[in-house]
Design an enzyme around this catalytic site. Structure first.
Site, PDB file in Angstrom:
ATOM      1  N   CYS A  80      -2.835   1.632  -4.090  1.00  0.00           N
ATOM      2  CA  CYS A  80      -2.210   0.701  -3.150  1.00  0.00           C
ATOM      3  C   CYS A  80      -2.410   1.109  -1.695  1.00  0.00           C
ATOM      4  CB  CYS A  80      -0.708   0.594  -3.423  1.00  0.00           C
ATOM      5  SG  CYS A  80      -0.264   0.120  -5.091  1.00  0.00           S
ATOM      6  N   ARG A 136      -0.736  -6.512   2.119  1.00  0.00           N
ATOM      7  CA  ARG A 136      -0.704  -6.662   0.664  1.00  0.00           C
ATOM      8  C   ARG A 136       0.479  -5.924   0.053  1.00  0.00           C
ATOM      9  NH1 ARG A 136      -2.991  -2.940  -2.962  1.00  0.00           N
ATOM     10  NH2 ARG A 136      -3.188  -3.726  -5.094  1.00  0.00           N
TER      11      ARG A 136
END
Length: 303
Positions: free
Chosen positions: A173, A214
């Site tokens: 991530c 995101r």
């Protein structure tokens, strides 16, 4: 990555690519043979990752790409062995990508001269988590920040009534994977250093910023359950029984991963205007997929 054996195999693969790049500078045919072996090892690496991405990670996009990477790696090795010398560039790029990515993936915390040196992955994950927290709170949300399963302060705790929802910022991530791809490609091509640095200056900040958007989007979407839609269908599609995971599957596995592909195409378009030598790699990939030769420099007017 799934575990220690996978990490070891990854280093063996990258070490073989690096050895091939060094050998190629002295003996082209020796470099060709070593890099061909590296591509075979790379195929084995992707093969052992298929269960992780398809059954554990439950990502259709990453799962399909991992499956496709096995024959693609073997085909690249076969083409290189049979004289497609432009694939030396892609081979060097894989070596450079690994050198950028693997230290974060595999190096643990250690003690040196009485001082504790933190694991690179932990530093990166906590940094991205802290910046994500800033964006989340800027939008008016206030999840609690807690230590996650890996022992880092990288996890957001949300409450849905009495139900705890924990969303962690893991290495995947952080945007590191995409940054490593562009860093490797730019490092591998034969271009002036100034243009290479400009290419990196375009790619790295854009990727990092988009990744923060995101992680913020996913954390809020899951924490507030904004995509609790088509529950039975989504759970069936991803082989899960936890209804609280539906928002995660939709926000991350579907929306974010699809947009990530679009973003990478856009970043590539911007970077090749500074480093058009990257088109050699893209032309090789297109040749492997279609069997046709391309002249992208001419088609994009970059001659």
């Amino acid at each position: 990555m799934p575990g220690l054996l996978s990490d070891i195999l990854a280093w063996v693969v990258i070490g073989t690519f690096v050895a091939g790049a060094v050998a190629n500078g002295r003996d082209r045919e020796l470099g060709r043979r070593v890099m061909t072996a590296a591509w075979v090892l790379f195929a084995l690496f992707w093969l052992q990752l298929i269960p992780h991405f398809t059954l554990v990670h439950k990502s259709y996009i990453e799962g399909l790409l991992t499956i496709a990477a096995v024959p693609a790696s073997l085909y690249a090795g076969w083409l290189l062995y049979n004289g497609r010398d432009t694939l030396f560039v892609l081979s060097r790029a894989v070596a450079a990508m690994g050198v950028v990515y693997l230290p974060f993936e595999t190096i643990p915390a250690f003690t040196l001269l009485g001082a504790t040196v933190p694991a690179p992955r932990g530093v990166l994950m906590e940094t991205v988590a802290a910046q994500t927290r800033f964006l989340i709170e800027s939008l008016g949300y206030t999840p609690q920040m807690i230590v996650g399963d890996q022992g880092y302060l990288n996890t957001f705790l949300w409450m849905q009534g009495s139900h705890r929802l924990e969303i962690s910022v893991v290495l995947a991530c952080t945007g590191l994977g995409s940054i490593a791809i562009f860093a490797g490609l730019i490092a591998a091509v034969d271009a002036p250093m100034g243009r290479k640095l400009r290419g990196l200056a375009i790619a790295v900040p854009i990727i990092y910023a988009l990744n923060l958007l995101r992680t913020t989007f996913i954390a809020i979407s899951v924490g507030k359950q904004y995509f609790h839609l088509f529950v039975d269908e989504v759970l069936f599609l991803f082989g899960s029984s936890d209804p609280y995971m539906v928002s995660f599957f939709i926000s991350d596995r579907i929306i974010s991963q699809a947009l990530a592909v679009v973003a990478l195409v856009g970043v590539t378009y911007l970077v090749v205007h500074e480093v058009p030598e990257l088109l050699t790699v893209i032309e090789d990939v297109l040749y492997m997929v279609t069997g046709d030769e391309y002249d992208l420099r001419n088609e994009l007017g970059l001659d």
